[in-house]
Write a protein that holds these residues in place. Structure first.
Motif, PDB file in Angstrom:
ATOM      1  N   GLY A  77      63.884 142.522  76.053  1.00  0.00           N
ATOM      2  CA  GLY A  77      63.864 141.361  75.188  1.00  0.00           C
ATOM      3  C   GLY A  77      63.259 141.624  73.821  1.00  0.00           C
ATOM      4  N   LYS A  78      62.185 142.400  73.784  1.00  0.00           N
ATOM      5  CA  LYS A  78      61.528 142.677  72.514  1.00  0.00           C
ATOM      6  C   LYS A  78      62.456 143.417  71.555  1.00  0.00           C
ATOM      7  N   GLU A  79      63.138 144.457  72.063  1.00  0.00           N
ATOM      8  CA  GLU A  79      64.031 145.239  71.210  1.00  0.00           C
ATOM      9  C   GLU A  79      65.264 144.439  70.810  1.00  0.00           C
ATOM     10  N   LEU A  80      65.718 143.570  71.708  1.00  0.00           N
ATOM     11  CA  LEU A  80      66.851 142.710  71.369  1.00  0.00           C
ATOM     12  C   LEU A  80      66.470 141.771  70.221  1.00  0.00           C
ATOM     13  N   GLY A  81      65.277 141.200  70.296  1.00  0.00           N
ATOM     14  CA  GLY A  81      64.804 140.315  69.233  1.00  0.00           C
ATOM     15  C   GLY A  81      64.660 141.042  67.906  1.00  0.00           C
ATOM     16  N   ARG A  82      64.122 142.265  67.952  1.00  0.00           N
ATOM     17  CA  ARG A  82      63.971 143.055  66.728  1.00  0.00           C
ATOM     18  C   ARG A  82      65.331 143.375  66.115  1.00  0.00           C
ATOM     19  N   ALA A  83      66.291 143.763  66.981  1.00  0.00           N
ATOM     20  CA  ALA A  83      67.629 144.105  66.495  1.00  0.00           C
ATOM     21  C   ALA A  83      68.309 142.885  65.871  1.00  0.00           C
TER      22      ALA A  83
ATOM     23  N   LYS B 157      66.526 129.385  82.444  1.00  0.00           N
ATOM     24  CA  LYS B 157      65.625 128.323  82.008  1.00  0.00           C
ATOM     25  C   LYS B 157      64.216 128.869  81.789  1.00  0.00           C
ATOM     26  N   GLN B 158      63.852 129.870  82.602  1.00  0.00           N
ATOM     27  CA  GLN B 158      62.528 130.482  82.483  1.00  0.00           C
ATOM     28  C   GLN B 158      62.646 131.825  81.758  1.00  0.00           C
ATOM     29  N   GLY B 159      63.162 131.812  80.542  1.00  0.00           N
ATOM     30  CA  GLY B 159      63.419 133.046  79.806  1.00  0.00           C
ATOM     31  C   GLY B 159      62.151 133.748  79.361  1.00  0.00           C
ATOM     32  N   SER B 160      62.266 135.076  79.174  1.00  0.00           N
ATOM     33  CA  SER B 160      61.133 135.878  78.733  1.00  0.00           C
ATOM     34  C   SER B 160      60.713 135.511  77.319  1.00  0.00           C
ATOM     35  N   GLU B 161      59.401 135.508  77.073  1.00  0.00           N
ATOM     36  CA  GLU B 161      58.890 135.189  75.749  1.00  0.00           C
ATOM     37  C   GLU B 161      58.965 136.385  74.805  1.00  0.00           C
ATOM     38  N   ASP B 162      59.211 137.588  75.334  1.00  0.00           N
ATOM     39  CA  ASP B 162      59.286 138.768  74.465  1.00  0.00           C
ATOM     40  C   ASP B 162      60.369 138.600  73.405  1.00  0.00           C
ATOM     41  N   LEU B 163      61.501 138.035  73.802  1.00  0.00           N
ATOM     42  CA  LEU B 163      62.620 137.847  72.882  1.00  0.00           C
ATOM     43  C   LEU B 163      62.265 136.834  71.796  1.00  0.00           C
ATOM     44  N   THR B 164      61.734 135.696  72.189  1.00  0.00           N
ATOM     45  CA  THR B 164      61.437 134.653  71.207  1.00  0.00           C
ATOM     46  C   THR B 164      60.292 135.054  70.284  1.00  0.00           C
ATOM     47  N   GLU B 165      59.333 135.813  70.770  1.00  0.00           N
ATOM     48  CA  GLU B 165      58.242 136.289  69.906  1.00  0.00           C
ATOM     49  C   GLU B 165      58.775 137.210  68.818  1.00  0.00           C
ATOM     50  N   ALA B 166      59.730 138.072  69.206  1.00  0.00           N
ATOM     51  CA  ALA B 166      60.328 138.986  68.225  1.00  0.00           C
ATOM     52  C   ALA B 166      61.141 138.209  67.191  1.00  0.00           C
TER      53      ALA B 166
END
Length: 514
Positions: free
Chosen positions: A375-381, A398-407
């Motif tokens: 998720g983190k790398e997807l958000g950065r990309a 519904k309970q998605g990871s916060e790594d993506l939204t933080e990025a």
């Protein structure tokens, strides 16, 4: 009420790969499965969860149900209109008392079908590298019960067996091993004749002792060989060392627990089994597609003023998300044309190769897949590739990871959650006592987890104490962190793919795992 019927079905010697296709078919449609103790745990773990199951636990020296009680049970349940699978280890009609059960059903007027299984008399020696026939050694094979008669008498004609000069396979003979070998020698068999004892053949705990008729009893005693096991006597046993193959598989001897839903875990399980592992399937969560109103779903079309003229992204974070999105498209008769327009240019992002493949099956090609599948790398990309004013829809759980939204927050991008499914802890009521007992007895060598929710589901299902100190391979740093919270020893897959997970499992085994 439908007519009841009984399928007397052979489960094979233990490995799920040796269960016949016909056996699988009747298991899937059964209302009740009545199974023996000799049915492999790998097979028991694949039985439909909602199907009623009764263990009658017949094993030498430990009969939890008499044959008469089992016969009565089959008749009673079938008369209630149930489709009953009587699941027996090996082949039901090779010293499995299947014939007695058939006669009982026939006398009671119960329809039945006989489904043969792969007999341990042939499969177990094969898995130990012993061909039961070989043109240079013997032209016949003979299967003999190792059990004496009810009165304790052994009526086996050992002199006739020795004269046959063929391969002798004794089933259920561990408790009488010393007597059998002595009788063979007294009947004229040379004590130098090769012989082998194979314990728990075709499973992860398979062991073999290859010796001679004169020395095998002592060797088996020293090794503490236990039932279930079979005795093989004949020249073919000497070929075991050159022909062994099972022990050379990279995951031989390993019992691995897969915690995904069986339908979604098939590829992972097949890859682990191909490497020689015994794989148990215990889903800890279930996926529940969300019901979304048509009007809400149509907001993805981007026809409102907030989307007009702006770049639009659909972001998928799992194959399940793609499948649930596709389900909604079918329900509301939508396709790519409905989401692509002059007013809003659509682009698609996938978190990894598995999600990318699911999209391609749907006819959609991902514009963006990060080099590292998380998720983190997807958000950065997305932060680099998307326009500053892009409208980003996160189509996921519904309970998605916060790594993506933080990025995305750090990249100053606007996004909207569009949940299409949720995960819930699996409520497993059937056979929980058996499962917990297996885990408490350290019967599992390695756990595999693909998400934090699968870890939490396992802890909820069997208790935190069962996980402490156990080894696990995880996909993703977040999953690994959750497993460590429960005291597990964790290895993290390099990428968020099934192939990478299997690679990590192989590295674990190579380093002496467990």
């Amino acid at each position: 009420m439908k007519q009841g019927k009984v399928w007397l079905t052979g489960a094979g010697p233990g490995s799920s790969g040796l269960l016949t296709r016909r056996g699988e078919e009747v298991i899937e449609k059964a209302d009740l499965i009545v199974y023996d103790a000799l049915v492999g745990e790998e097979i028991l773990s694949m039985l439909p969860e909602k199907t009623e199951k009764i263990s009658v636990g017949k094993r030498a020296g430990r009969h939890s149900a008499s044959q008469e009680a089992i016969n009565e049970l089959l008749v009673k349940e079938a008369k209630q209109g149930k489709w009953v699978v009587r699941l027996k280890g090996g082949d039901p009609f090779v010293f499995g008392r299947g014939g007695e059960e058939v006669l009982c059903l026939q006398e009671a007027g119960i329809p039945f079908e006989m489904i043969p299984g792969v007999t341990s008399a042939i499969a177990v020696p094969t898995y130990a590298g012993i061909p039961v026939t070989h043109r240079e050694d013997t032209s016949s094979v003979h299967i003999i019960t190792g059990h004496p008669q009810k009165d304790g008498a052994d009526r086996t004609d050992y002199e006739a067996l020795v004269r046959l000069n063929g391969t002798l396979v004794f089933l259920m003979g561990i408790s009488n091993l010393e007597k059998i070998l002595r009788h063979l020698q007294e009947a004229g068999m040379a004590e130098s004749m090769p012989a082998a004892m194979i314990e728990q053949g075709t499973t992860a705990r398979q062991r073999k002792i290859v010796a001679t008729v004169g020395s095998l009893a002592e060797r088996a005693k020293e090794a503490e060989i236990q039932a279930p096991g079979i005795l093989v006597v004949g020249k073919v046993c000497a070929r075991s060392e050159k022909m062994e193959w099972r022990e050379k598989q990279r995951l031989f001897g390993k019992r691995i627990l897969v915690t995904r839903e069986r339908k979604k875990a098939k590829d992972l399980m097949a890859m682990l089994q191909e490497e020689g592992a015994e794989v148990w399937n215990l889903p800890t969560i279930e996926t529940i597609p969300l019901e979304i109103e048509k009007e809400t779903f149509e907001t993805l079309e981007g026809k409102d003023a907030s989307c007009r003229g702006r770049e639009k992204w659909f972001v998928f974070t799992s194959p399940v998300g793609v499948e649930c999105f596709q389900r909604l498209c079918r329900n509301y008769k939508k396709d790519m044309r409905d989401f692509q327009s002059d007013q809003s240019r659509l682009k698609i992002a996938a978190i990894g190769s598995g999600t990318q493949v699911r999209l391609m099956e749907m006819g959609w090609v991902a514009d963006l897949v990060p080099e590292e599948y998380n998720g983190k790398e997807l958000g950065r990309a997305l932060g680099k590739e998307s326009a500053e004013d892009a409208k980003i829809f996160l189509i996921r759980a519904k309970q998605g990871s916060e790594d993506l939204t933080e990025a995305l927050y750090k990249a100053k991008r606007n996004w909207a959650e569009f949940p299409v499914y949720e995960t819930a802890l699996k409520k497993r009521e059937s056979d929980m006592e058996r499962i917990c007992q297996l885990l408490e007895q350290d019967k599992v060598d390695l756990y595999t987890f693909i998400s934090s929710s699968t870890v939490r589901g396992m802890a909820e299902m069997v208790g935190v104490s069962c996980l402490k100190g156990k080894e696990a391979v995880c996909i993703g740093a977040a999953t690994a962190a959750t497993a460590r919270e429960y005291g597990m020893k964790v290895l993290v897959a390099e990428n968020a793919t099934i192939e990478s997970l299997v690679k990590a499992v192989l590295e674990w085994a190579k380093s002496g795992g467990n």
